[in-house]
Design an enzyme around this catalytic site. Structure first.
Site, short mmCIF file in Angstrom:
data_model
loop_
_atom_site.label_atom_id
_atom_site.label_comp_id
_atom_site.label_asym_id
_atom_site.label_seq_id
_atom_site.Cartn_x
_atom_site.Cartn_y
_atom_site.Cartn_z
N HIS A 1 0.86 -1.19 0.00
CA HIS A 1 0.00 0.00 0.00
C HIS A 1 0.89 1.23 0.00
O HIS A 1 1.55 1.54 0.99
CB HIS A 1 -0.91 -0.01 1.22
N ASP B 1 -7.63 1.60 2.14
CA ASP B 1 -7.29 2.49 3.27
C ASP B 1 -8.25 3.65 3.51
O ASP B 1 -8.33 4.12 4.64
CB ASP B 1 -5.86 3.02 3.08
ZN LIG Z 1 -3.09 4.99 2.72
#
Ligand SMILES: [Zn+2]
Ligand SMILES: *[C@@H]1O[C@H](CO)[C@@H](O)[C@H](O)[C@H]1NC(C)=O
Ligand SMILES: *[C@@H]1O[C@H](CO)[C@@H](O)[C@H](O)[C@H]1NC(C)=O
Length: 993
Positions: free
Chosen positions: A57, A181
């Site tokens: 990520h 996220d």
């Molecule tokens: Zn992030």
């Protein structure tokens, strides 16, 4: 060994072509790619199949800048270097054809790709063609969902996906949207992803109560019906909640940044732990299977900036797969495989199950009882406005690139381009950018505004269209009365470019030092104008950046997608000076549409009337602040911070019960200036031609000398009987109903009476009853709620003393060179009052005018008489329901066009009807030679767009309508029909007239 999906023959072929286990030998990509669903490893029908998804990520800016993240610079702030991740992953993928990796953020991949040799590029192409490296999501960044505007999200997705298609062709097209996220999820994002052709969507964060219920009910995977206007399955999106955020299961993190034990598989050594690893893994897999519906489960094997040394991960994953699957010969029914989100999605699809239907959204997000992520809806309000202005400027720049043709990119003012600003805007959409949750250090998001590349482009086009190459001046600080040219010049002209597809009239305020001016429009007609003194509040915000004593006010109009030029001449420099404001509140202020009254005692608003519809509501407005929790609290130690809003008490403090008042009334505008404290003031403003009342608030520097963090709100209290309900928009498009202390899909236990009732407002919010609707249009994203009936509060500014422990690692306490003692923020709320049945007729166009504001440029002195003073890029005004969402140069002879129906179904009697636009009769400077329709993100032809078809538990089952093949010069495409909330995307082949 792992059971591969490949037949031995294919396996040998791969060995040969990619030179696995050694140096790559292949030079040309494989002939017939096996990417996409075809490249998935086989699963075992009778077993529990565990899909391991190696991933990283990579935030496109957060604690560091994008470039620092790419290069791995400033690792003292955070250890992260994306270039090494991609180097290392490619290397490791080549070592074993079973391995898989997904990559998400095209902003980083693009940077890396440019630096690779041809050989390396070919190697990577082959990995992509074989589905070993797969792109998911694929936008320039992973956008924030609460604070972004749909137009900027579509743009950033288009840019990333175009790079992938241009580079990898059809194997580069992501099948899955992946927002692991972002801190809550917007319905409009799901709608857009569906229209972009994604087959499914996965995310990591949702309210903990919602999650718990869904785990028990095995409803973590569902069908999201993301539009109330679009016909299913157009906005239907299969949506899955990942099991562990986006992290690996506990004990199974093998990145260099983790401390979990590696698999020690030499039985001769003391630390042999294979049995222990396998047992723990089987335990986790069985546990996870209990809260999902099928015999397939997914595990995200990675996290933030992981895989910099990918060997650690893959070496252990190879072993994990081997040892867990070896147990099958002992009767284990668990099958582990390398996989990707799309391979997992394909297996879910193959089950033919029906899925629960979801109609609302995933806001607000709380990860525990007192931890509501509703602060970032407002965090960094200046950045949030700056982002919106930049978007407006970018849209005008792209339009003028098309209208100007090649001369826009190479003309009298030099080389112009829109790419630089496009990229900067795309980065700004990231979930730690416009959200306001980045470190002060990582905040260098956009270049200088106005972006000089677009400035040159705009100057080139305007000089070509007007026939005048007089230098153009840009004034970016008009809102605080700064513009050196207008402050000093005796004669200048004002070019007003209108990026909307209908004629619009705006008020203009220019900083000047003269006391009287004459103004004429493009036809030479005199324009009414007024000179008023610059207010003390404005002088205080502007500080040393300008010295205008007065402001020149007049109303301008510009034709659709075109400009109009106004000439301004100084008549008088000296006395009499403009009339000073009167030091008292008027009883009422009114124009032909609206009337507002004030309480003579307090100076606050007391009522609002719509004179056309003869309706009146009691309405007062004032400023308050919540005392931010410092964590020193019996219920929870959670503090208010960049992400989280946690007031210490549910009763906000009033800043002042009364306002000092000045009143100014003339033929252009009526203003009541309210002064509440040294750090809060407001102008209540009614322009002569406006259907909206403007509240221009100025807040800051928020004092913190008392050691109390403050979250400042503006609150409207009305007589509207709103019954615990209010409405907010989703990413600037469709509106959702919000009910106090309530969630549509679970029984809420409310634990934060204020923060738990806050929602993102991107462009508007309203309250209503049977008779009256009060709508507030905002100029940026903000958070807000309706805590009492008839009341609507919007958070304006936050200044906090503590970090909220969600990673940013510093308190949200903004200062700048100009405001070292704390940032001052100014913005506008536009209020309208209407019957609910016609309210959209006002707030839809109003919000569009705030999002796409006029682009104003100046030239000094007299214009040459041959100058063309007015221009429209359209042959005719578009119907009021139609918004020209995108006009953008694609290739040399092609233009990307998006047309949008800007009303919801049944929102407006007059406008919620299908409309038709003829593409051949659209532009005045371009002939349209051919038309092809594309998906929303312009990375797929519409006639090739087939999505997986999902069945919902409730509601009807819609099979995907097969679109009629329409390409090239098909004349039926020239007549474009648009239904409510529909956006249609076209590639036009054009020729400059
Ligand atoms: Zn992030
Ligand atoms: C799903 O339906 C298809 C077509 O009706 C059928 O061929 C397939 O076997 C079914 N799959 C399962 C897992 O039931
Ligand atoms: C995608 O790229 C391919 C190859 O570069 C091109 O032929 C195709 O037209 C592109 N598709 C779209 C929708 O632009």
């Amino acid at each position: 060994m792992v059971i591969p999906a490949y037949t031995p023959f294919v396996f040998l072929l791969l060995l040969f072509q990619s030179g696995v286990w050694g140096v790559p030998v292949c030079q040309t990509p494989q002939e017939s790619p096996t990417c996409g669903y075809k490249s998935c490893h086989a699963t075992k029908p009778g077993m529990l199949n565990v899909h391991l998804v190696p991933h990283t990520h990579d935030d496109v800016g957060w604690l560091k800048t994008v470039d620092q993240y790419f290069y791995g610079d400033r690792n003292d702030i955070q250890h992260a270097g994306v270039q090494y991740i991609l180097d290392s992953v490619v290397d490791q993928l080549l070592k074993n054809p079973d391995r898989r990796f997904i990559y998400v953020e095209t902003a980083f991949f693009y940077r890396w790709w440019k630096q690779q040799t041809d050989d390396m590029q070919n190697t990577v192409k082959q990995l992509v063609n074989e589905g070993r490296l797969e792109f998911v999501n694929g936008g320039w960044c992973m956008s924030d969902e609460a604070t972004t505007h749909y137009s900027a999200v579509i743009d950033q997705m288009t840019m990333g996906l175009r790079f992938l298609n241009d580079t990898f062709g059809h194997c580069g097209r992501p099948r899955v949207a992946w927002h692991i996220d972002p801190f809550g999820h917007a319905r409009e994002h799901a709608s857009m992803f569906a229209q972009m052709g994604y087959d499914g969507f996965f995310f990591g964060r949702l309210d903990y109560q919602d999650r718990n219920r869904r785990m028990v009910a095995r409803e973590q995977e569902m069908l999201w019906r993301a539009s109330e206007s679009l016909t299913p399955p157009m906005a239907d999106l299969f949506t899955g909640i990942l099991p562990n955020g986006y992290n690996p299961p506990e004990g199974f993190c093998w990145d260099q940044s983790c401390d979990d034990p590696p698999i020690r598989d030499d039985p001769d050594l003391e630390d042999y732990n294979v049995d222990d690893v396998v047992t723990r893994f089987l335990h986790i897999a069985h546990g996870q299977a209990l809260v999902y519906k099928t015999n397939h489960i997914i595990m995200t094997m990675g996290s933030d900036f992981q895989y910099e040394n990918a060997n650690l991960w893959y070496k252990n994953l190879d072993k994990l797969i081997r040892y867990v699957n070896q147990m099958q010969s002992n009767g284990s029914e668990v099958n582990v495989l390398y996989s990707t989100p799309s391979c997992y999605l394909q297996e879910l699809h193959r089950t033919n199950l029906t899925w629960p239907l979801k109609g609302d959204d995933f806001f607000p997000y709380a990860d525990s009882a007192h931890d509501f992520w509703t602060g970032y809806f407002t965090s960094r309000p200046a950045l949030k406005r700056y982002e919106r202005i930049s978007n407006s400027y970018l849209q005008a720049c792209k339009q003028l690139e098309v209208l100007g043709g090649p001369i826009s990119r190479k003309g009298p003012f030099g080389a112009g381009d829109s790419e630089t600003l496009k990229k900067a805007m795309a980065v700004a959409q990231h979930h730690d950018a416009v959200s306001g949750t980045e470190k002060q250090h990582g905040q260098r998001l956009l270049g200088n505004w106005p972006d000089t590349h677009c400035q040159v482009l705009v100057s080139n086009t305007l000089s070509s269209l007007s026939g005048s190459s007089a230098p153009r001046v840009y004034c970016e600080h008009l809102n605080i009365s700064v513009c050196p040219l207008t402050e000093t010049s005796k004669k200048f002209s004002v070019n007003v470019y209108n990026p909307l597809a209908r004629p619009v009239s705006w008020p203009v305020r220019l900083p000047v030092n003269g006391t009287a001016y004459s103004i004429s429009d493009a036809k030479g007609k005199a324009v009414d104008s007024q000179v008023v003194p610059v207010s003390q509040a404005t002088a205080a915000v502007r500080r040393g950046r300008g010295y205008a004593a007065n402001e020149l006010l007049f109303q301008v109009q510009a034709p659709p997608l075109g400009y109009s030029t106004y000439s301004v001449s100084l008549l008088q420099n000296g006395p009499p000076s403009p009339p000073s404001p009167l030091p008292r509140a008027p009883k009422a202020v009114q124009n032909k549409f609206l009337r507002v009254t004030f309480d003579p005692e307090t100076g606050l608003l007391s009522s609002l009337s719509n004179l056309e519809t003869q309706q009146t509501v009691k309405l007062s407005q004032n400023f308050y602040w919540y005392n931010a929790s410092d964590g020193n609290n019996s219920e929870s130690i959670q503090m208010s911070g960049a992400y989280i809003f946690r007031p210490n008490t549910s009763t906000p403090f009033i800043i002042s019960k009364t306002a000092k008042i000045e009143t100014l009334q003339n033929s252009v505008v009526q203003e009541v200036r309210q002064w509440f404290s040294p750090w809060i003031s407001q102008v209540v403003r009614l322009y002569t031609d406006s259907r909206a009342l403007e509240l221009e608030w100025t807040v800051g520097p928020v004092p913190i000398g008392d050691d109390l963090g403050k979250e400042v709100i503006s609150r409207l209290d009305s007589s509207i009987n709103s019954s615990g309900v209010f409405y907010t928009d989703s990413n600037g498009r469709e509106v959702l109903q919000r009910r106090k202390d309530y969630r549509p899909t679970w029984n809420l236990r409310q634990s934060e009476p204020i923060a738990g009732n806050y929602y993102p407002i991107n462009s508007r919010a309203y309250i209503k009853d049977d008779k009256d609707q009060l709508t507030v249009v905002t100029d940026r994203s903000q958070g807000g709620g309706s805590i009492q009936d008839g009341s609507l509060e919007i958070m304006l500014h936050r200044r906090l003393l503590y970090d909220d422990v969600r990673g940013v690692g510093e308190p949200l306490n903004e200062t700048s060179d100009i405001y070292p003692e704390g940032l001052v923020v100014r913005g506008r709320h536009l209020l309208s009052l209407s019957p609910p049945a016609t309210a959209a007729d006002t707030h839809r166009p109003l919000a569009q005018e705030v999002v796409l504001q006029p682009l104003i440029t100046f030239t000094d002195g007299e214009l040459h008489p041959s100058t063309r003073l007015e221009f429209s890029g359209l042959q005719a005004v578009l119907p009021p329901a139609v918004h020209l969402l995108t006009v953008s140069q694609w290739d040399q002879d092609t233009v990307l066009l998006r047309l949008e129906h800007q009303y919801q179904a049944s929102e407006s009697k007059e406008h919620s009807q299908p409309v038709t636009v003829n593409l051949q009769k659209l532009f005045s400077t371009l002939d349209v030679l051919g038309v092809s329709e594309m998906n929303l993100s312009a990375n797929q032809w519409k006639d090739e767009m087939t999505r997986l078809d999902w069945k919902a538990e409730s509601g009807t089952h819609h099979t995907g309508e097969k679109p009629l093949p329409k390409r090239g010069g098909d004349p039926s495409l020239w007549e474009v029909n648009l239904k409510p909330m529909e956006i249609r995307t076209f590639l036009l082949r054009v020729r400059q007239r």
